[in-house]
Design an enzyme around this catalytic site. Structure first.
Site, PDB file in Angstrom:
ATOM      1  N   ASP A 163       0.866  -1.189   0.000  1.00 50.58           N
ATOM      2  CA  ASP A 163       0.000   0.000   0.000  1.00 50.58           C
ATOM      3  C   ASP A 163       0.905   1.242   0.000  1.00 50.58           C
ATOM      4  O   ASP A 163       1.692   1.439   0.927  1.00 50.58           O
ATOM      5  CB  ASP A 163      -0.876  -0.034   1.267  1.00 50.58           C
ATOM      6  CG  ASP A 163      -1.820   1.154   1.371  1.00 50.58           C
ATOM      7  OD1 ASP A 163      -1.796   2.016   0.481  1.00 50.58           O
ATOM      8  OD2 ASP A 163      -2.580   1.209   2.352  1.00 50.58           O
ATOM      9  N   THR A 183      -0.087   4.360   0.156  1.00 50.41           N
ATOM     10  CA  THR A 183      -0.686   5.534   0.819  1.00 50.41           C
ATOM     11  C   THR A 183       0.226   6.006   1.955  1.00 50.41           C
ATOM     12  O   THR A 183       0.615   5.222   2.809  1.00 50.41           O
ATOM     13  CB  THR A 183      -2.069   5.176   1.413  1.00 50.41           C
ATOM     14  OG1 THR A 183      -2.798   4.398   0.480  1.00 50.41           O
ATOM     15  CG2 THR A 183      -2.850   6.421   1.795  1.00 50.41           C
ATOM     16  N   ASP A 238       4.354  11.046   2.679  1.00 50.47           N
ATOM     17  CA  ASP A 238       4.329  11.719   3.991  1.00 50.47           C
ATOM     18  C   ASP A 238       5.460  11.194   4.877  1.00 50.47           C
ATOM     19  O   ASP A 238       6.092  11.959   5.617  1.00 50.47           O
ATOM     20  CB  ASP A 238       2.982  11.473   4.692  1.00 50.47           C
ATOM     21  CG  ASP A 238       1.806  11.950   3.849  1.00 50.47           C
ATOM     22  OD1 ASP A 238       2.007  12.897   3.066  1.00 50.47           O
ATOM     23  OD2 ASP A 238       0.711  11.371   3.956  1.00 50.47           O
TER      24      ASP A 238
END
Ligand code: RIB
Length: 315
Positions: free
Chosen positions: A253, A255, A259
């Site tokens: 993943d 995601t 960040d």
């Protein structure tokens, strides 16, 4: 009882924070993550494989990445009354929560589809993030020490004004203008100290400000870092270009990978690490993050990153 515990936590943390604080003004979302065989098509109803509700938001993810990288971080942002569990979750990750406002607006949330290639597609409802007032922010900036870092992403309102305000307090400003949109084209790049963009954002920014010429990105601000997914990352600084390759891992993943990179990169730079090593550490952290599902919950600790780097170099 809950409020008492939070106040007690604030008291303990104020005593504990000795390091120079990094302030992060950023979004906080509840991520609803759906595993899907492929992204749903217009008009289609698609059954999902699994569902997970986790803490997310580019801001919250980056604060947690900074904290796991070893920094004292103060988060400035907003949630609604509906998801107060977020405060204890961020506090448990050792993120300062005193400047998170609780507003009479629903907490921001994201609907995230993750497919078998570990790619995602995200629908964002800004909610309380968008309702944070500039005057609340001014109060949070009162304690900023000159020369300390303030980090921003582009899921908050008044970004231009906030950057200008932080800079006028003598802070060093790092900006990750993601997700990139019209207002991101118009930021005061000349006063930004560190700019972190992915390759798509870099192209859009160059198109908007530099006649499409990405080689001129360094004319916007003194330190520009472009992440390029599996191709690695590139840095432009004082006429010098530094490239680091990506680590090859099995992605589950992606995601929050960006960040994680931002949090680890800023941590490393704030501690005076040379740029090549800082980018390598940030790449290692985001490589580890993509091997797990979810955004904030997948961010590794600095010990895990160090062990990974040692393994890669055969130590
Ligand atoms: O960068 C990933 C984040 O983008 C998710 O956690 C989601 O909340 C969106 O803000």
């Amino acid at each position: 009882m809950y409020d008492y515990l939070i106040r007690f936590y604030i008291f303990l943390r104020k005593k504990a924070v000795q390091k120079k604080l990094i302030t992060n003004v950023g979004s906080i979302n509840v991520d609803h993550v759906y595993r899907v065989p492929y992204f749903v098509k217009p008009g289609e109803t698609l059954q999902t494989v699994s569902y997970q509700r986790v803490l997310g938001g580019k801001g919250a993810n980056q604060s947690i990445a900074l904290s796991r990288a070893g920094e004292a971080v103060q988060h400035v942002g907003a949630i609604g009354e509906d998801h107060k569990w977020i405060l204890s979750e961020m506090a448990n990750s050792n993120v300062g929560i005193e400047d998170i406002s609780i507003l009479q607006v629903p907490t921001g949330h994201a609907l995230i589809q993750v497919d078998d290639n570990a790619e995602n597609c995200i629908l964002l409802y800004p909610g309380a993030n968008e309702a944070l007032d500039l005057s609340d922010l001014k109060k949070s900036f009162d304690g900023i020490k000159p020369d300390s870092w303030v980090l921003f992403q582009n899921e908050m309102p008044n970004l231009k004004e906030m950057i200008t305000l932080a800079k006028s307090q003598g802070a060093k400003v790092a900006v990750n203008p993601a997700p990139f949109d019209l207002k991101a084209k118009d930021l005061p790049y000349d006063i930004i100290d560190l700019l972190i963009v992915n390759d798509i954002e870099a192209a859009e920014l160059a198109e908007a400000r530099l006649e499409g010429d990405q080689s001129k990105l360094s004319s916007l601000c003194p330190l520009v870092i472009v992440t390029q997914g599996t191709k690695g990352a590139i840095c432009f600084h004082q006429g010098e270009t530094i490239e680091v390759p990506a680590f090859i891992v099995k992605a589950v993943d992606t995601t929050g990978a960006g960040d994680t990179f931002v949090g680890y990169l800023l941590s490393s730079i704030a501690n005076g690490m040379d740029l090549g090593s800082a980018m390598k550490r940030a790449s290692a952290a985001s490589a580890l993050a993509v091997t797990k599902s979810g955004a904030s919950i997948a961010i590794p600790t600095s010990q895990e990153v160090e062990a990974f780097l040692n393994k890669q170099s055969g130590v």
